[in-house]
Design a protein around this motif. Structure first.
Motif, mmCIF file in Angstrom:
data_model
loop_
_atom_site.group_PDB
_atom_site.id
_atom_site.type_symbol
_atom_site.label_atom_id
_atom_site.label_comp_id
_atom_site.label_asym_id
_atom_site.label_seq_id
_atom_site.Cartn_x
_atom_site.Cartn_y
_atom_site.Cartn_z
ATOM 1 N N VAL A 161 0.837 -1.208 0.000
ATOM 2 C CA VAL A 161 0.000 0.000 0.000
ATOM 3 C C VAL A 161 0.868 1.253 0.000
ATOM 4 C CG1 VAL A 161 -2.002 -1.094 1.051
ATOM 5 C CG2 VAL A 161 -0.253 -0.114 2.533
ATOM 6 N N SER A 162 2.092 1.096 -0.473
ATOM 7 C CA SER A 162 3.026 2.215 -0.563
ATOM 8 C C SER A 162 3.229 2.621 -2.012
ATOM 9 C CB SER A 162 4.375 1.840 0.062
ATOM 10 O OG SER A 162 4.246 1.568 1.443
ATOM 11 N N TYR A 163 3.649 3.873 -2.178
ATOM 12 C CA TYR A 163 3.944 4.389 -3.511
ATOM 13 C C TYR A 163 5.142 5.319 -3.396
ATOM 14 C CZ TYR A 163 3.528 7.042 -7.865
ATOM 15 O OH TYR A 163 3.790 7.645 -9.071
ATOM 16 N N ASN A 164 6.143 5.066 -4.228
ATOM 17 C CA ASN A 164 7.380 5.854 -4.190
ATOM 18 C C ASN A 164 7.979 5.916 -2.776
ATOM 19 O OD1 ASN A 164 7.517 6.348 -6.905
ATOM 20 N ND2 ASN A 164 6.638 8.404 -6.812
ATOM 21 N N GLY A 165 7.932 4.787 -2.084
ATOM 22 C CA GLY A 165 8.574 4.702 -0.773
ATOM 23 C C GLY A 165 7.774 5.258 0.378
ATOM 24 N N LYS A 166 6.554 5.743 0.145
ATOM 25 C CA LYS A 166 5.728 6.305 1.209
ATOM 26 C C LYS A 166 4.433 5.500 1.344
ATOM 27 C CE LYS A 166 7.413 11.076 0.927
ATOM 28 N NZ LYS A 166 8.028 11.034 2.282
ATOM 29 N N ILE A 167 3.952 5.370 2.578
ATOM 30 C CA ILE A 167 2.716 4.645 2.842
ATOM 31 C C ILE A 167 1.523 5.563 2.585
ATOM 32 C CG2 ILE A 167 1.313 3.515 4.617
ATOM 33 C CD1 ILE A 167 3.948 2.744 6.020
ATOM 34 N N TYR A 168 0.611 5.097 1.747
ATOM 35 C CA TYR A 168 -0.597 5.871 1.461
ATOM 36 C C TYR A 168 -1.867 5.195 1.971
ATOM 37 C CZ TYR A 168 1.816 9.316 -1.403
ATOM 38 O OH TYR A 168 2.621 10.336 -1.821
ATOM 39 N N GLY A 169 -1.834 3.891 2.125
ATOM 40 C CA GLY A 169 -3.033 3.173 2.536
ATOM 41 C C GLY A 169 -2.866 2.498 3.886
ATOM 42 N N ILE A 170 -3.992 2.272 4.562
ATOM 43 C CA ILE A 170 -4.024 1.489 5.797
ATOM 44 C C ILE A 170 -4.690 0.161 5.445
ATOM 45 C CG2 ILE A 170 -4.888 1.353 8.167
ATOM 46 C CD1 ILE A 170 -4.871 4.405 8.225
ATOM 47 N N PRO A 171 -3.966 -0.953 5.563
ATOM 48 C CA PRO A 171 -4.474 -2.212 5.012
ATOM 49 C C PRO A 171 -5.236 -3.088 6.006
ATOM 50 C CG PRO A 171 -2.181 -2.475 5.614
ATOM 51 C CD PRO A 171 -2.558 -1.056 5.986
ATOM 52 N N GLU A 172 -6.254 -3.770 5.495
ATOM 53 C CA GLU A 172 -6.797 -4.946 6.157
ATOM 54 C C GLU A 172 -5.865 -6.074 5.721
ATOM 55 O OE1 GLU A 172 -10.713 -7.878 6.195
ATOM 56 O OE2 GLU A 172 -10.648 -6.147 4.857
ATOM 57 N N PHE A 173 -5.202 -6.726 6.656
ATOM 58 C CA PHE A 173 -4.050 -7.542 6.318
ATOM 59 C C PHE A 173 -4.271 -9.029 6.582
ATOM 60 C CE2 PHE A 173 -3.803 -6.065 10.652
ATOM 61 C CZ PHE A 173 -3.400 -7.168 11.383
ATOM 62 N N LEU A 174 -3.317 -9.818 6.118
ATOM 63 C CA LEU A 174 -3.316 -11.261 6.320
ATOM 64 C C LEU A 174 -2.005 -11.669 6.988
ATOM 65 C CD1 LEU A 174 -4.564 -12.398 2.792
ATOM 66 C CD2 LEU A 174 -5.897 -12.448 4.904
ATOM 67 N N SER A 175 -2.102 -12.325 8.132
ATOM 68 C CA SER A 175 -0.888 -12.817 8.792
ATOM 69 C C SER A 175 -0.437 -14.137 8.180
ATOM 70 C CB SER A 175 -1.137 -12.997 10.290
ATOM 71 O OG SER A 175 -2.173 -13.947 10.525
#
Length: 518
Positions: A146-160
């Motif tokens: 969820v990053s773009y050009n080295g920066k985080i833009y999104g907050i993810p619903e994730f999978l462990s």
């Protein structure tokens, strides 16, 4: 595909009060007029892939679950649900809410280049200062996607655990054959043959495009999917470039076809027919999401009394590999409009961070005490849904509204009955030991859009050119020995450009990610 606790894919919002540097939630804001004045107010759009369900039957801004969420988080949410296929219209009209949820990452088609165009704010500093739970819990691979050009833009619903698909078997039928669960592809074929002798209508369940029918491709590690590239001799190439193993896999499928171990019309079986066949108890072995075990046991048990359904380790190929592709380590992601005021942006990040607290887990999983559950001696007695409408309502609460959490499975709910416990055991004892890593690209390769027939149209469907040749070879219309020619055709029609871009992205560490357990 969260068949047990999530109904559909819609998106969500979240939360509250939240966390200081210790990782513990901050004290809730005061109630009454003072608390009301301090409520964080913002708008959000939740993406969905469906145009039906609970969210279409209620006024979302007056819905009891949304109101309870606002109460728990001291927020005032203006909520919309929109099919993500229509996001392009939203962005074109510049009618962009404070928070946008996506079923995909920054470079997904639904986001329409909005992240690259600067519509949303980078979140790195906000997350480090105000989201200790998120920073501690979300896997690095999820942040990377969820990053773009080295920066985080999104907050993810994730999978462990990125391994989510499993091999199912009718244990009652297996017991009748006198055989044991197959550990190799040869044993797998022998079990299918034994099922056919028993009169099993569909020894192995297929589906069009090999979707949820890729057990053999996994055993030979030649899955043709967009996150199944690999580094070979300095180049990043699709795994189906492994001609030797691809031809072996195709020969196994052709054997299954020739011997009647799969349906003759395997190439055109729709998702609906696939589901109907399984629920009717027709197949002996099939591939599906592990979270569906309780429902399969229920449905198949009704169709075939005495049926026993279990998840087993997937059969391995000659190199000891087996299982299915690893999912991208996130399911959904949420983005904050760059025009949101700083204080509101902080509050939004804290809301999402709250979703990883025990309080949030109880609310999203079980609902409201005295309404959908009660407590006795610390034990939760949950009122399970009994109708389709109640199931959709539960799915809205535990699926749609719960934006940020480990979406591998809902452990508290699964622990309430034996089938749920069996599902947890399958994840812990089987899926944790199998699955196939690969290289994926976030955002997607530009060359994918330039050569659509060479690009995977879905995460678990191969490129059209590749699927077409696979089907022809299994039907005997093309010789399997011609697979090297298929690779050359792929290269000539644009594949060389895809490989060049993939290799450059990998070498330059530009959104090229190894999808693995780590």
């Amino acid at each position: 595909m969260k068949k047990t606790i999530h109904i559909g894919l819609t998106v969500v919002l979240g939360t509250t009060v939240v966390a200081g540097c210790s990782g513990k939630p901050a004290e809730p804001q005061t109630s009454g007029q003072e608390g009301a004045a301090q409520k964080a107010k913002f708008s959000i759009v939740y993406p969905t892939t469906v145009s039906t369900g609970y969210h279409t039957r209620v006024d979302l801004n007056k819905d009891k679950w949304v109101l309870k969420l606002e109460e728990l988080t001291n927020t005032d949410i203006d909520m919309r649900v929109m099919e993500d296929s229509k996001y392009g219209v939203m962005f074109a009209g510049n009618d962009i809410p404070d928070v946008v949820g996506s079923i995909g990452g920054p470079g997904s088609k639904s986001m329409a280049g909005s992240v690259e165009s600067g519509v949303f704010m980078p979140l790195d500093d906000l997350l480090k200062k105000h989201a200790p739970n998120l920073m501690k819990t979300v896997p690095k691979a999820a942040w990377d996607t969820v990053s773009y050009n080295g920066k985080i833009y999104g907050i993810p619903e994730f999978l462990s655990n990125p391994s989510r698909r499993a091999t199912y078997i009718r244990t009652d039928l297996l017991e009748k054959t006198g055989l044991t669960p197959p550990k190799t592809i040869d044993e797998f074929l022998n079990v299918l043959r034994a099922f056919k002798k028993l009169g099993v209508e569909t020894p192995y369940q297929m589906r069009e495009n090999f979707k949820y029918a890729d057990i053999v491709l996994g055993a030979f590690d030649v899955l043709p999917y967009k996150d199944q590239f690999e580094l070979v001799n300095g180049q990043v190439v699709p795994k189906f470039f492994d001609a030797e193993n691809m031809m072996k896999a195709l020969q196994v499928y052709k054997t299954m076809y020739d011997e009647g171990l799969i349906p003759k019309e395997f190439a055109t079986i729709s998702s609906t027919d696939y589901t109907k066949s399984i629920d009717a108890g027709k197949p002996g072995i099939w591939s599906a999401n592990a979270a569906g075990l309780p429902n399969y046991r229920l449905n198949i048990g009704q169709a075939a009394p005495g049926a026993k359904v279990d998840i087993i380790a997937s059969p391995k190929g000659p190199e000891g590999k087996g299982g299915y592709f690893f999912y991208t380590p996130f399911v959904r992601s949420f983005y904050i409009n760059k025009n949101v005021k700083p204080d509101t942006a902080v509050a939004i990040v804290k809301f999402f961070d709250w979703m990883l607290t025990p309080e949030a887990e109880t609310f999203f999983t079980f609902g409201i005490e005295g309404d959908t559950y009660t407590k006795e001696g610390g034990k939760i007695n949950y009122k399970f849904p009994k109708t389709k409408e109640e199931t959709e309502e539960e799915g809205f609460r535990s699926g749609t509204l719960w934006a940020v959490h480990d979406s591998t499975y809902n452990k508290p709910r699964l622990e309430l009955n034996d089938d749920g416990k069996a599902t947890l055991k399958a994840f812990d004892d089987v899926l944790s030991k199998e699955g196939l890593p690969g290289i994926g690209f976030y955002p997607e390769l530009n060359s994918f859009s330039k050569y659509p027939d060479l690009a995977a149209p879905q995460p678990d469907v191969g490129p059209k050119l590749i699927i077409d040749h696979m089907v022809k070879m299994i039907y005997g219309k093309e010789p399997i020995s011609d697979w090297p020619k298929v690779i050359e055709e792929y290269k000539a029609k644009g594949g060389n450009e895809i490989i060049r871009e993939a290799t450059e992205r990998w070498n330059n560490k530009q959104g090229a990610i190894m999808i693995d357990r780590k």
